[in-house]
Design a protein around this motif. Sequence first.
Motif, mmCIF file in Angstrom:
data_model
loop_
_atom_site.group_PDB
_atom_site.id
_atom_site.type_symbol
_atom_site.label_atom_id
_atom_site.label_comp_id
_atom_site.label_asym_id
_atom_site.label_seq_id
_atom_site.Cartn_x
_atom_site.Cartn_y
_atom_site.Cartn_z
ATOM 1 N N UNK A 266 58.289 -16.809 -78.282
ATOM 2 C CA UNK A 266 58.752 -16.176 -79.506
ATOM 3 C C UNK A 266 59.215 -17.254 -80.488
ATOM 4 N N UNK A 269 56.194 -18.843 -81.782
ATOM 5 C CA UNK A 269 55.522 -18.000 -82.757
ATOM 6 C C UNK A 269 56.279 -18.031 -84.084
ATOM 7 N N UNK A 270 57.611 -17.978 -83.947
ATOM 8 C CA UNK A 270 58.421 -18.060 -85.170
ATOM 9 C C UNK A 270 58.092 -19.328 -85.954
ATOM 10 N N UNK A 273 54.779 -18.980 -87.489
ATOM 11 C CA UNK A 273 54.802 -18.088 -88.624
ATOM 12 C C UNK A 273 55.386 -18.794 -89.860
#
Lengths: 360, 360, 495, 495
Positions: A266, A269-270, A273
């Motif tokens: 996560x 991914x953050x 992003x």
Amino acid sequence: MSFKNYKDFIEEGDLVFAWISRGMIKPIHVDSTQCLNTRYGTFNHSSMVGQRYGSQIASKTGYGFIYLLHPTPELWTVSLPHRTQIVYSPDSSYITQKLNILPGSRVIEAGTGSGSFTHSLSRTISDTGKLFTYEFHEVRYQKALEEFQDHGLKNLQLTHRDVCKNGFEIEGEVINANAIFLDLPAPWSAIPNLDKVINKGMKTTICCFSPCIEQVEKTIHELHKQNWTSIETVEINHRKWESHKNMVRKLDDVIARLKDIQQRKREGVEKLRKARDERLNKRPAEEEMENDDGEKKVKTQNNYKKDVNVEKSQSFNPFGKGLRIKQGDPNFEWKNVSKDESEIKSHTSFLTFAFKLPEF
Amino acid sequence: MSFKNYKDFIEEGDLVFAWISRGMIKPIHVDSTQCLNTRYGTFNHSSMVGQRYGSQIASKTGYGFIYLLHPTPELWTVSLPHRTQIVYSPDSSYITQKLNILPGSRVIEAGTGSGSFTHSLSRTISDTGKLFTYEFHEVRYQKALEEFQDHGLKNLQLTHRDVCKNGFEIEGEVINANAIFLDLPAPWSAIPNLDKVINKGMKTTICCFSPCIEQVEKTIHELHKQNWTSIETVEINHRKWESHKNMVRKLDDVIARLKDIQQRKREGVEKLRKARDERLNKRPAEEEMENDDGEKKVKTQNNYKKDVNVEKSQSFNPFGKGLRIKQGDPNFEWKNVSKDESEIKSHTSFLTFAFKLPEF
Amino acid sequence: LKNITHIKENEWVLVRLPSQGSKLVELKKDRVVSLGKFGNFQVNQILGYKFGQTFEVMDNDNVKPVDGRPVFDEISASIGGGGDDEEEEEEEEEIEVEQQQQQQKQQGKQQANENQEIANQLQNSADQTNKDKADIIEKLMKFSEDNSNLVDLGAKVQTLSTLEIEAMKKQSYSSETGRKIIESIINQHGNFDKKTKYSQAKYLRRKREKYSRFFIIEYISAKELLNYYIDNKDIRKSLDLSEESMAYILNLANVRPGGRYLIMDESLGLLTYCMLERMNGQGEIVVVSENEHVNLTALERYSNYPPVYINKMVKTIDFLQFISPIDDILASDEACAFFKPLPKDEVDKLSKTKKARYVKKFSNYSDLIKILKTCKSGNFDGLILLTTLYIPSVLESLIGKVGGSRSVVIYSQFKELLVETFHAIANQNIPILGASVYETRARSYQAVPGKIHPVMTSRGGGGYVMWGTRVFQLEKVEAVGKGNKKKKQKMESSP
Amino acid sequence: LKNITHIKENEWVLVRLPSQGSKLVELKKDRVVSLGKFGNFQVNQILGYKFGQTFEVMDNDNVKPVDGRPVFDEISASIGGGGDDEEEEEEEEEIEVEQQQQQQKQQGKQQANENQEIANQLQNSADQTNKDKADIIEKLMKFSEDNSNLVDLGAKVQTLSTLEIEAMKKQSYSSETGRKIIESIINQHGNFDKKTKYSQAKYLRRKREKYSRFFIIEYISAKELLNYYIDNKDIRKSLDLSEESMAYILNLANVRPGGRYLIMDESLGLLTYCMLERMNGQGEIVVVSENEHVNLTALERYSNYPPVYINKMVKTIDFLQFISPIDDILASDEACAFFKPLPKDEVDKLSKTKKARYVKKFSNYSDLIKILKTCKSGNFDGLILLTTLYIPSVLESLIGKVGGSRSVVIYSQFKELLVETFHAIANQNIPILGASVYETRARSYQAVPGKIHPVMTSRGGGGYVMWGTRVFQLEKVEAVGKGNKKKKQKMESSP
């Protein structure tokens, strides 16, 4: 000699079994001018003299170790190079028991083969017994003759003979056997020759050792014909187990680990992003292109995976994945387990037993 | 029907396996007018209707319990009364695997015997396969016919036939078998009849199931004669283990107990000495007499032992000697152990496998 | 499901070699496949034949289909045929050979290296004269008629004749090479063990198997793949699972078309492949795993099942997903975390590329939801565990999802771990009835009439299987009073 | 040591019965021994014959020695002789019989009670007519030539004919009873399984064994006694020890004349008896025990070794004595606590009774001291443990008393406990080398030519044996530095 009674200290000329590793025992005669070379190093015989039997000794360099063991028939059997005709201890011990071989027994063994059972029988019948052992194969006979002399087995008589053709009688000897072991290709052709050499005053016992079932069949027929009774056939199933430790890997840890991976992803991914958003803000057109371009996409994924890999080293690792863990490492929980050999001796021979009653 | 797909709730008329105790499973047809009598009590069938399969239910009195299980071929095999010719799961599963029996397979089974393997085969070949099973024994045939109908095994055809004499062909059927299982006294006499009913377009597999080695020998000869190849013989060795707990009885406790006994004895001896001293002071003459009198002496000893016995209840008893300890009692330490059955099935039959290549 | 009678291109097949070894090969059209010392073959030439067909390698990678039973087998059978007349022959020889083989096996690489060295010497030295050959023959002659004079030279003889054979191989590569080599062996060893016919035949069979240039093409069924892995791969990776244990598991778990099974498969997918065969395209398998991605290499790589088929039948899920509430997973899972399903009219408005992207994401998303719902609703038709995780903890987590009266089948390499599991079932009141531990082992025989005996050595291990039934225990049992409590304890301890 | 060829009075012997059962009997002169349904015999009539002699029970408890091989065996052999011609016969029958037997065994008491009931009915009802007999015969006829019509009636047939036989037994008790019964069975069942010759023979052998009135007198060797206990007593009391495990222990421990062995024997003395036979009166056995008194019942009661002989060879000691300093023991032990050795002249002064008392006490005292000194000096020629105590704790206490390079052999009913012991050896650095666990099991075959197969059922259990060697480890090994430490660890873990 060394096989007969235990002694405590090693002397020049003694037969010593060097225990090099599991399954590797090397019989040596201590000769101070010699040395023993093993994969664990070189050991001077002179360093063995005066040691207690059972001692661990270090190699010349001090890096390797072996144990100096006292000869016994059982260790001898284990140490034998895989020559022909070895009767291993599970079979030989059972045969000895079933034939009721004891100190004082008079025993016939044919053929001698590797002599492994001979050593065991010689021990059990002791000084008061006598073993008559026959070998028809010239080379094996010579080899056995040497070995028995060398090992000081004095309660036996080895004869070079085809007992099927020429029987068991020995000039100048009353054999009077009360236990017979036949390990021959065609025991049925030797059985009729036994009547002349068994002790008719007591119950006589016999064991025929044959690998194939068809041999057993012929043997049973002949035993019955020759008035042997209570015919029984068995085989010995033997297994050897080694002990191990198996790591306890509980579900709680599995789930904690998966959560940890999720968390890291996560975060990854953050990061991605954020990076993407930055890129999007700057170059929206390129982003669209990228989506149609398989190769570039893959590249991005690879980069992402790389990030994860980098972080792996700090990740939650309850079972030491990827590390070299020694069995029983106290940082982990273990259960005791056992494992048989990767290759097992699944068959040796069928043992056919019978006895002959004393004369009425 | 019930053998084919799992259902969740028990309905009137269902076949249910009542699990009464280990090794005791009783197949019943649920009929609300009936009840099941067991050593654990009486159970009304009506109380079973609407229960989930797998439920534990209480007897009418509430003291005993049974479980209501769903039929499966494997439970059926376990529940079979020890009739003739049961092919048990270790053998049947291995045969199924080696013969590559799968959904859609066309299989020959002769003889049907108890029908235990038939159930298992019927399950595995499923609706798309077909099983041809032959039984020459009239009573067994009738019994099997009933059972298969009762159990809803529809993908099979049972024929009353001596396949050795009369072959396998069935009027109006193209058998086209690709897997054959022969459990016959003389499989070699049925093997020549197979060529007419096997599928020549693919590899066909066979297994002959014979208890005696001489049957195996004849079977191998015949298989070879009839152009079957890759002949293999195996037997399945199977063991069942039950789990137990074994009490850990450590030496420290042994020694503490021995010390305790010593201590008590010493106290006992002290008491005896005091008593003796008192007596000596009072009646020295009698004491001497007593020593010459064996019986009295014994009596004294008995008295002494009695004292010890009396005190036993308060003595140090680390292993609960003389008490009834339940395995796993938390007041003691235990190790997990396993134990095989007291009587094991040491042999069922030899399995001889072979295959026949498709036609060129 | 699929036609498995004929050899087709682009599929993996098993090539059975005369050495009794085997090889997995993908049949790419127009390619040439190498079988090492047994030669090469052109893929196109074997396509269309039936599985089980024997081929002979000819010149230039050509093959010729051979009629009838495999040539390797014929030899073994011919020995069998002659078994009956050999009553008087010596058995010893046979044992010697077997034991030597064993020894050689143990010496392993060491000897292989030595052989290689000797071979190199022979090849490199140009002045290799006929004197060496004479030496060889002389040594062979020592194996004369009466084996009471037999010297234990077996290994040496084999080594020497191997060298000669290597030389012969160099000489000619005609389609007849194999046959010639064998004939030559027969001629050269004419005097060797005259009396030990059986040993002779056995020896020749080995040589023939080794140098004949035949092979068989087999379909890679789950059974064949399992055996291939057992024989050729590190069996620790498939948890030491034997064919007989696998067979027992499949039957005990009542695997059949239409069943829904919850499993853990740490056998590289061999268990899953075996189950798929038994299910014939109906039903489903949910594989729970300690990792995000389940390793089903064997199934995915060699089974010839197309990925779409596997994906339809086999659902994978990790333990975190399995135990978490659905919403938590959807919020956290990589595939869905940033995905929100859109109303249809909004989807229609998307650009072509964006729409394709959306459709793919939506498919992943709905797959996951389907798996999750399947798991949450439970009532599986069987639980099969083939795992190295601590079994009691796994059982506690999974048992609730198993339907009533369904089989619970647990495999372990170690009996001790199943015994531990038994006690956990009893102590932690896990609702499994009648759990016992079973060991099942196939023991092979030398199936040669006149010479029947169990084989002298075989593979150890193979594992243990625990089998029980998922039940529903009465809750009220606890509260029936003292007398009944006793009974209840008895019942508890009996499973 | 002793003459074991002839049957002598006042000794225990083993009586082998036609049922393949056996009985232990003490041959008190002038007594009559009952063999239950096989009749009685007068002890005096069997004295002086050789062991292995077969006798037939005649009228009035008389026996007649029988020449040649035992009669029971003749029957089994006759089956064997005919085996070859029976190629076409049905095998099924045999399996049915075996399985029925198994079933009967399991039904156990239940069926026995039923049979008893039927028998009672038959005996009590005076109006038992010949109609019943006709029924029986009719039922038997159903077992007609073709066994495809065979009804599963085996058990019933047996029940019925048993009743008839009981009646015959009542009729006459001549010496020929057994033979007549069997002939009668043959006649009556003439039509029974015409085709299943083998089954017929097997059935008759069973009947004949059951009703023939022969017995054999055998010497109770340790081997025979062990088997007697295994067959007739609660095997848990001898730790489930099989004959093959016992045999393996004796050889691995190198038991022989002159050896000095330290053992724990929880097999009721069966181990000690076996060892004594192998030691032939030379050497000694020290038995350590958790109790003050070691239970060697089997040895002491049945071995025919006089107590003085056993006391000379076998020393018993409890663990407290074993581990305590000698002085502590002498101060606390019952036998010595109040005993002080006196100078010779003082002893001479004692009265006759007091002197006798003193001599006895002195003998106990010096015995104990001897045992204690033996134990303290150690250097035993072998350690054999057959115990239910926690083995690692026992090993730690005893290993120091074992001589270098001597065998350590440990038996346990449970493999798990030996595996535990292995790890204790490694972790606690107990100086035992190469300890492995072995399982050895004899598998019996039906030794009937033409009908050879492993027996269908056999006894489970039998135990496991751990074998290692007592060694002296180098102390300095620990301190050789990092590289060597690694090596050392490897060596430590390798035993």
